[in-house]
Every structure is written in C-alpha cells, then in structure tokens.
Design a protein around this motif. Structure first.
Motif, mmCIF file in Angstrom:
data_model
loop_
_atom_site.group_PDB
_atom_site.id
_atom_site.type_symbol
_atom_site.label_atom_id
_atom_site.label_comp_id
_atom_site.label_asym_id
_atom_site.label_seq_id
_atom_site.Cartn_x
_atom_site.Cartn_y
_atom_site.Cartn_z
ATOM 1 N N GLY A 139 0.788 -1.226 0.000
ATOM 2 C CA GLY A 139 0.000 0.000 0.000
ATOM 3 C C GLY A 139 0.814 1.265 0.000
ATOM 4 N N ILE A 140 2.107 1.190 -0.354
ATOM 5 C CA ILE A 140 2.969 2.380 -0.381
ATOM 6 C C ILE A 140 3.551 2.571 -1.787
ATOM 7 C CG2 ILE A 140 3.561 2.346 2.069
ATOM 8 C CD1 ILE A 140 6.138 0.870 1.323
ATOM 9 N N GLY A 141 2.741 2.260 -2.787
ATOM 10 C CA GLY A 141 3.243 2.301 -4.156
ATOM 11 C C GLY A 141 2.919 3.576 -4.900
ATOM 12 N N SER A 142 2.770 4.708 -4.209
ATOM 13 C CA SER A 142 2.497 5.970 -4.897
ATOM 14 C C SER A 142 3.710 6.388 -5.713
ATOM 15 C CB SER A 142 2.141 7.061 -3.893
ATOM 16 O OG SER A 142 3.272 7.390 -3.100
ATOM 17 N N ILE A 143 3.499 7.320 -6.631
ATOM 18 C CA ILE A 143 4.579 7.744 -7.511
ATOM 19 C C ILE A 143 5.708 8.393 -6.719
ATOM 20 C CG2 ILE A 143 3.536 10.004 -8.021
ATOM 21 C CD1 ILE A 143 4.557 9.646 -10.898
ATOM 22 N N GLY A 144 5.379 9.123 -5.655
ATOM 23 C CA GLY A 144 6.410 9.726 -4.826
ATOM 24 C C GLY A 144 7.249 8.692 -4.105
ATOM 25 N N HIS A 145 6.586 7.688 -3.525
ATOM 26 C CA HIS A 145 7.304 6.627 -2.818
ATOM 27 C C HIS A 145 8.174 5.811 -3.773
ATOM 28 C CE1 HIS A 145 4.001 6.722 0.499
ATOM 29 N NE2 HIS A 145 4.971 7.566 0.756
ATOM 30 N N VAL A 146 7.663 5.567 -4.960
ATOM 31 C CA VAL A 146 8.421 4.789 -5.942
ATOM 32 C C VAL A 146 9.678 5.540 -6.365
ATOM 33 C CG1 VAL A 146 8.366 3.997 -8.337
ATOM 34 C CG2 VAL A 146 6.495 3.411 -6.800
ATOM 35 N N ARG A 147 9.570 6.852 -6.563
ATOM 36 C CA ARG A 147 10.749 7.638 -6.930
ATOM 37 C C ARG A 147 11.796 7.622 -5.833
ATOM 38 N NH1 ARG A 147 7.354 12.754 -9.416
ATOM 39 N NH2 ARG A 147 7.028 11.888 -11.515
ATOM 40 N N VAL A 148 11.351 7.754 -4.594
ATOM 41 C CA VAL A 148 12.296 7.712 -3.474
ATOM 42 C C VAL A 148 12.971 6.347 -3.397
ATOM 43 C CG1 VAL A 148 12.500 7.773 -0.968
ATOM 44 C CG2 VAL A 148 11.109 9.486 -2.143
ATOM 45 N N ALA A 149 12.186 5.285 -3.549
ATOM 46 C CA ALA A 149 12.750 3.931 -3.485
ATOM 47 C C ALA A 149 13.751 3.697 -4.606
ATOM 48 C CB ALA A 149 11.620 2.903 -3.557
ATOM 49 N N ALA A 150 13.421 4.164 -5.813
ATOM 50 C CA ALA A 150 14.341 3.991 -6.942
ATOM 51 C C ALA A 150 15.631 4.761 -6.706
ATOM 52 C CB ALA A 150 13.662 4.454 -8.231
ATOM 53 N N GLY A 151 15.516 5.991 -6.177
ATOM 54 C CA GLY A 151 16.716 6.790 -5.917
ATOM 55 C C GLY A 151 17.595 6.180 -4.849
ATOM 56 N N LEU A 152 16.989 5.732 -3.750
ATOM 57 C CA LEU A 152 17.771 5.132 -2.667
ATOM 58 C C LEU A 152 18.423 3.827 -3.107
ATOM 59 C CD1 LEU A 152 15.420 5.742 0.419
ATOM 60 C CD2 LEU A 152 17.515 6.980 -0.204
ATOM 61 N N THR A 153 17.656 3.001 -3.833
ATOM 62 C CA THR A 153 18.216 1.729 -4.308
ATOM 63 C C THR A 153 19.361 1.958 -5.271
ATOM 64 O OG1 THR A 153 16.025 0.705 -4.105
ATOM 65 C CG2 THR A 153 17.663 -0.455 -5.432
ATOM 66 N N GLY A 154 19.150 2.886 -6.229
ATOM 67 C CA GLY A 154 20.206 3.180 -7.181
ATOM 68 C C GLY A 154 21.427 3.778 -6.515
ATOM 69 N N GLY A 155 21.214 4.683 -5.552
ATOM 70 C CA GLY A 155 22.350 5.289 -4.851
ATOM 71 C C GLY A 155 23.157 4.263 -4.081
ATOM 72 N N PHE A 156 22.460 3.347 -3.412
ATOM 73 C CA PHE A 156 23.159 2.294 -2.678
ATOM 74 C C PHE A 156 23.979 1.417 -3.622
ATOM 75 C CE2 PHE A 156 22.997 -2.248 -1.600
ATOM 76 C CZ PHE A 156 23.774 -2.263 -0.453
ATOM 77 N N CYS A 157 23.381 1.037 -4.756
ATOM 78 C CA CYS A 157 24.074 0.145 -5.692
ATOM 79 C C CYS A 157 25.267 0.840 -6.354
ATOM 80 C CB CYS A 157 23.097 -0.353 -6.757
ATOM 81 S SG CYS A 157 21.801 -1.422 -6.095
ATOM 82 N N LEU A 158 25.124 2.137 -6.633
ATOM 83 C CA LEU A 158 26.254 2.881 -7.190
ATOM 84 C C LEU A 158 27.402 2.961 -6.187
ATOM 85 C CD1 LEU A 158 24.449 5.811 -9.043
ATOM 86 C CD2 LEU A 158 25.815 3.999 -10.098
ATOM 87 N N ALA A 159 27.073 3.227 -4.928
ATOM 88 C CA ALA A 159 28.111 3.287 -3.891
ATOM 89 C C ALA A 159 28.777 1.925 -3.709
ATOM 90 C CB ALA A 159 27.492 3.759 -2.574
ATOM 91 N N TYR A 160 27.983 0.887 -3.749
ATOM 92 C CA TYR A 160 28.524 -0.470 -3.622
ATOM 93 C C TYR A 160 29.467 -0.787 -4.774
ATOM 94 C CZ TYR A 160 28.642 -5.588 -3.457
ATOM 95 O OH TYR A 160 29.059 -6.894 -3.429
#
Length: 749
Positions: A139-160
């Motif tokens: 129930g947290i699949g709004s466009i705002g939440h999805v953008r935040v999740a994509a940014g955090l996931t991508g940032g973590f993977c880039l740092a890794y």
C-alpha cells in the motif's frame, strides 16, 4: 548477382511507385517539413562522419560525437528527457550490477563489455519491477514513494559498485571491448555505418515532442492516473477498457518517469531501448561474423521504419523485442560456449517479455520452445541447477507472477488481449465490469479461397507496398522492401559457395535459423487470421531477417559478391530513410521546431492546459486539477479529452473496442457501473453528444433522474457531479430544459 539485382530494383520501383507516386505518402515526402528534416539529417550525418573519421583516438571520438548529439537534442528540446532517462537507465544497470555481483561473486562477467551491460540492465529491470510491485502490495506504491525507493536503491548500488571497483584497484570500469573503442583511424565503412545508425536514432529524437500517438496518449503516458493513483498498481481505478488491464511491465518499470511535465521523459527511454535493439542484433551477428558486419547489420536495422518508429511511442514493442533478442542471444551463447550462467539469464529475459506485451506469450514461447528442441538435439542438458545464476531466475519469476496478479485481480484472467477463449476453456471467468470476446479474425472462412486471396494481398503489402485499407498500421511500422531482398539473400547458400561452418557455430547457427522459421510461421499465421494487423507485431521478425541476411552475406566465399550486395542495398537504405522520415504513429510531419533558449524540454502539461482552456474549459480544468485522484467519465473525443490532470476515462472506453457495450446499453447499466467505479464527475464536451444516439439518451436520462447534480456549464461544455442515488423528480423538467439551453450538442443523427 544479376537475379538479386533485378529483384532489388523491381521491389524498389514497386515500393516507390505505389507509396510515393500513386500512394498517400507522395505529398508528405514533398512537404517542406520533410525537406527540412532530410536536410538536418544530412548535416548531422556529415558532422558525425567527420567526428568519427578525423578524431584522434577513441576518447576524442566519444567526446566529439557526444557534443554533436547533445547539441542536436538541445536544439529540439529533448536534451533533459534524454539525459534524465539515460540516468535512470544507468541506475537500472547499477542495480543489476549489484545483484549480479551477489550471484556470481565476480566470476562470470569480470569485464565491462556489451554482454555485461545488457545482463545488468536485465537483472536491474527485474529487480526494480519486483520492488515496485511489493511496495504496491504494502500500500505504499504511490509515484512519490516509488521515486524515493528507486533513488535510494540506485544510490546504494552505485556506492557499492564504486567501493568494489576501488577495492579491486579499478575506480573506472574497463571499456576495452566496448564498440568503437579502438585507437587509430576508423575504416570508412565503420564510420559510415556508425554515423548512419546514430543519425537514424537522432531522427526519432528530433521529432519526439511532436509524435505522441493515439495509444500513447490514451493509456501509455497516463500511468499516474490509470495504473497507480496513490496506493499501488493493485487498486481498482474504475477503468474498464482492456488496454488498462494489459501486463503493465513497462509502465511499472518507468513509473518514476511518469507524471513529469513533458511526456518525452517517458518516451525518450524507449529511444535508448531502440539503440539496445541495434546493439543486441549486432552482438548476435558477432557470434558468426566480424565486427564490421555487425555494424553493417546495425545500420540496416536502423533504416527499417518498423523498428525505429517504435522508438518514440509509449508502446511496449521495443522493450519486448529487445528482451526477446537478448533471450535468443543467451541461448546461442549457451549452445556455443556451454556455460551454465547463460541459460538462467535466458529464463529471466523470457519472463521479462511476459510482463511487457500480451502477444509475447505466443512469440516468446515459440522462440524458447524452438531453442529447447535445439538444446536437446545438441545433447545439452538444459535444466542443470548447479550454477548460482539460477538464483537470478527467482526475482524474475516472482516479478512475472506479481505483474500478472494485477490483471487477474482486476479481470479474473491472468493475461488479457486475444486469449479470452483459451482462458475460458481452462475455467477462468471474467469479472464485472469487463467483457472480452474471442480472437478477432480477418472475417474470412479459414482455408477458403477468399481467405487465401486476402492473405496473399496482405503478404504483398508487407513485402512490397503496404497500401490499402488494412495496411495503414503496417505502413507506419513497415519492414520495407528489405524483407523481400533478405529472402532472396537467404536463398544464396543454395547457389553460391559459403565458408565452412565451425564446429562450435553449427548448433547455434541452426538454432537461430529454426527460431527465424518458427517465428516466421507464427507471423504468417497472424497475418492470415487477425482482423487488423499492425507492423509492430513483427519487430522481432524484422530483426531476425536482418541478422540472418548479414550472416549469410558475411559467409560468402566470393568477397566481391558480398561487397556487391552491400553496395546494392544502398539505394534501398535511402528509400527506407525517406519512409522513416514521412511515417510515424501520430502522423506528424518534420521535426520539432529548433529553439536555443528553453528549459531543456517541452512542457506538454502546460500545452495541454492551454489546449483545454482554448476549448472553453478554464473553470472546469481548475476543478478537476484540484485532486489527481478525482475520477471523471468524459463524453468527448479521445485522447484529446483525456488531458485533464486526473483519472479520466472516456465513454469510448466503455462502448468502443475493448470495452463493454452492455454497460452503455441503458442508463441503468451505466449508472451501476459509475457507482462501482467510484466516479466523481461526468464531463460533456461541447458538440460531442448528438441527439438520437445511445450516449445522448443515457446522459439526458441521468440528467432527468438527478444522477448528474450541480451541473456547471462553460462555453457549451458541462461538468456535473455524479450522484449514485437518484434525485427527486420535482425538478426533472427544469434540469432538462437548462441542459437543452446551455449544452451545445452536435448534429442530430
């Protein structure tokens, strides 16, 4: 060679005659917009050619070409969309690289080359779709939440990834096998083919802002309203048409790019995918031929309108074709190198196609089944589970299940489109309010003389000249006369001496041929059976045609013959360039206007508001723009009347193709559906409703009975609040009289 030249010239003359001389595209070719487009493309090609030819070293070549392409994109107001979607693509690759490193521990793909990039993109796409689906389940699949999740996931993977490369002493990734990264001067042919492919990609970028087609505006570019309206992809948004129930893998993957002020942010990603199709085809050719012929194949493919015109739509065909080619590539690598990691990756690519386009259920399954037969014939063991790469298939299967789960929860069927009769026989039942029919046929009796004649006419249109009533959608995404010429080229091994096939290449090449034959057979069946045929159905076939034709040319022992064939194809490529220039899904002409001072993109949201206000909807726009979750039924022309910034669906969605005519058959049935869908407003476009039609009768009955309250009239348009409970009949005649005076109907029928 003489016979091939005669076939080429005849096909070219027939195509030019029936398309430009007597066909509808002649005036389009002679328009000033097309002249300017071709002039710009010629200048761009010359600039790219000089940069690639004259630059000293690979670094300078990349720099100069990047500057030229960036300048072109800026002038046509697509720089930020291309850059932003490119960054999102890079984020997907970073996520896939992180996931791959967990699986193979740096053993399988140590170098940064094209195979690594495509593998990481595949795994990253699977992971992000799975992530967004799980968020929707919570129930947290709004466009705002999805953008935040994509940014955090991508940032973590880039740092890794950066930390891993630094630990290994490689802060910068290795590009030693990257295309064109060679020191010294490039050959004329290499420069020509690369410049041509890049120019054809930029042709699409230059008109991206003009070419939003009907289907894209109808549902592909409205994900924030018809896919996810705050809670996630599984909520019932009250949308009834079948297009809203398709497997929405592309829209889910690109959800972070939805809802931005320009639709080019979404569409530009498709252009990156189109470039991926060219690269994937080139990689398959490289398994059997030299890099030079791979570049030649990419150039040929870039001149096929059916491939390139899909690069600027919100349709799923391009991404589906890319993953289909990637699946085939992995299977061929497995046959050639017998490395266990390729087979689970092919499984991942297969399931990615399953969540993108409903018809992939047929085309991808046929290709995979053909490959499995080839694996068994080659005495491979296609189901070994010893390799850790089988873990990559787990998120792919979960992703596929969760995407199909959305369609099942909405409709009662796992996948919609033309497969209703199959699911019905398996015991599935369609849920209210949907209604699906069987497979739409061409109207003729199977295996009849009339059906055969109809099939021959269609085949003539696909191979020589797509003219006629049922060829309009083929001409937009045509494979061109190259298909007929490629057929002639594929017959050459029967008459010309060919280079001996190496032992490691025997089974992969046979597998590729059989996949082409089975895909061709399914395509011919679709050409015969379907009532309406679209050229985009056959993108994979176009690519396989090109790949096998280039491989055949490369294996001719007579190098003079192979060079002569390449030169013979040049006038056909010129014809194809003009066909691509005058054709696209929206029917627009030319390129976007050239501009220097702008924000880097074209604000389509502001343009939509101006368009709706120009049609007399100032106050109505403000009311509907207050809440993006507002649900409104629009009695108006689509897709123009779907530009309101809320969850709008048209009356055509209900009564038209893919809808449910029983809902629009009576006012009572329509009111029942509107109550079920949670509709807030009903909008009536000026001049749309015509007295005597079912739509007019339904609306006037709802007005009379009080289902439409607080009606706001503005310049002949009307906006009413929908009330699921009928009002009193005291003011029925007054409401009808006011409606007759203030709403402007169309001509009586």
């Amino acid at each position: 060679m003489i016979v091939l030249a005669m076939i080429t010239m005849a096909a070219l003359l027939v195509g030019i005659g029936q398309i430009y001389v007597t066909g509808v595209d002649g005036p389009r070719l002679r328009s000033k917009e097309t002249y300017w487009l071709l002039f710009e493309m010629a200048v761009l090609f010359l600039c790219l050619f000089l940069c690639l030819r004259k630059a000293a070293g690979p670094g300078m070549r990349v720099l100069l070409v990047s500057v030229v392409l960036a300048a072109f994109c800026w002038l046509h107001m697509v720089f930020l969309p291309m850059a932003f979607s490119g960054c999102y693509l890079f984020l997907m690759i970073a996520v896939g690289s992180w996931f791959r490193s967990l699986i193979d521990r740096g053993k399988a793909f140590r170098d940064f080359h094209m195979l690594t990039i495509m593998t990481d993109f595949l795994l990253g796409s699977c992971f992000l779709i799975l992530l967004f689906c799980v968020m929707s389940l919570l129930g947290i699949g709004s466009i705002g939440h999805v953008r935040v999740a994509a940014g955090l996931t991508g940032g973590f993977c880039l740092a890794y990834g950066f930390r891993r490369e630094k630990k290994e002493g490689q802060v910068f990734l290795r590009f030693r096998e990257f295309w064109g990264a060679r020191s010294g001067t490039l050959r004329w042919s290499t420069v020509f083919f690369l410049s041509l492919a890049l120019t054809m990609l930029m042709l699409q970028a230059g008109r991206m802002n003009l070419c939003a087609d009907y289907d894209s505006l109808h549902y592909g570019l409205r994900s924030e309203y018809i896919l996810n309206n705050g809670g996630g992809i599984y909520e019932n948004l009250g949308s009834i048409n079948v297009v809203y129930t398709y497997s929405k893998g592309l829209e889910i993957l690109l959800f972070p790019l939805s809802g931005l002020p320009s639709y080019s942010f979404f569409i530009s990603f498709q252009l990156w995918v189109t470039a991926g199709i060219l690269l994937a085809a080139g990689e398959i050719i490289k398994l059997f031929a030299s890099r030079r012929y791979a570049l030649f194949g990419m150039a040929l493919l870039s001149c096929i309108p059916g491939v390139m015109n899909m690069g600027i739509t919100a349709k799923t065909d391009s991404l589906t074709a890319f993953f289909q080619l990637l699946m085939i590539y992995y299977l061929l690598l497995y046959l050639k190198k017998n490395r266990d990691c390729y087979l689970p990756l092919a499984v991942c690519a297969f399931f990615m196609t399953m969540v993108l386009k409903p018809t992939a259920l047929v085309f991808s399954t046929v290709a995979a089944a053909t490959a499995i037969v080839c694996l068994l014939a080659a005495r491979r063991q296609p189901f070994r589970m010893r390799d850790r790469y089988w873990l990559a298939a787990v998120p792919a299967v979960c992703m596929w299940f969760l995407v199909w789960l959305r369609t099942y929860l909405l409709t009662g069927l796992p996948v919609t489109s033309v497969f209703y009769s199959i699911w019905a026989r398996l015991g599935f039942e369609v849920r209210y309010p949907f209604y699906f029919g069987g497979l739409p046929s061409n109207g003729g009796s199977p295996f009849s003389l009339s059906g055969l004649k109809h099939f021959v006419r269609r085949l003539y249109g696909v191979l020589l000249a797509p003219v006629g009533e049922d060829m309009a959608h083929v001409r937009i995404a045509w494979g061109s006369t190259l298909l007929l010429i490629f057929l002639a080229v594929l017959v050459l091994p029967l008459f010309a001496d060919m280079a001996e096939v190496k032992k490691k290449e025997k089974y992969p090449l046979l597998c590729l041929v059989f996949i082409f034959l089975t895909n061709g057979a399914v395509s011919l069946a679709a050409l015969y059976l379907l009532w309406q045929v679209d050229g985009n159905y056959f993108i994979l076939l176009y690519a396989l045609f090109t790949i096998l034709a280039v491989i055949t040319i490369s294996r001719l022992k007579n190098w003079m013959l192979s060079h002569a064939i390449v030169k013979l194809l040049m006038p056909v490529l010129l014809f194809n360039i003009t066909m691509t220039a005058v054709s696209n899904w929206s029917g627009a002409l030319g390129l976007s206007p050239v501009s220097v001072l702008h924000a880097g993109y074209q604000d389509h949201d502001a343009e939509a508001q101006e368009q709706m206000e120009a049609q007399g909807n100032d106050v109505i726009w403000d009311i509907l723009a207050e809440d993006s979750e507002t649900r409104v039924l629009v009695f108006g022309e689509q897709p123009q009347m779907l530009l309101f910034p809320c969850n709008a669906q048209s009356y055509t969605d209900i009564e038209g193709s893919g809808g449910n005519v029983y809902i629009s058959a009576s006012p009572e049935a329509l009111v029942c559906f509107l109550a079920y869908a949670g509709t807030d407003y009903i909008y009536l476009e000026s001049g749309y409703l015509k007295p005597g039609t079912d739509a007019w009768n339904n609306v006037t009955d709802m007005v009379r009975k009080g289902y439409m309250e607080d009606i706001l009239y503005e310049n002949g348009n009307a906006l009413a609040s929908f009330c699921p409970e009928p009002g009193t009949g005291e003011k029925a005649e007054e409401r009808l009289e006011e409606f007759a005076q203030k709403y402007w109907p169309g001509e009586q029928q």
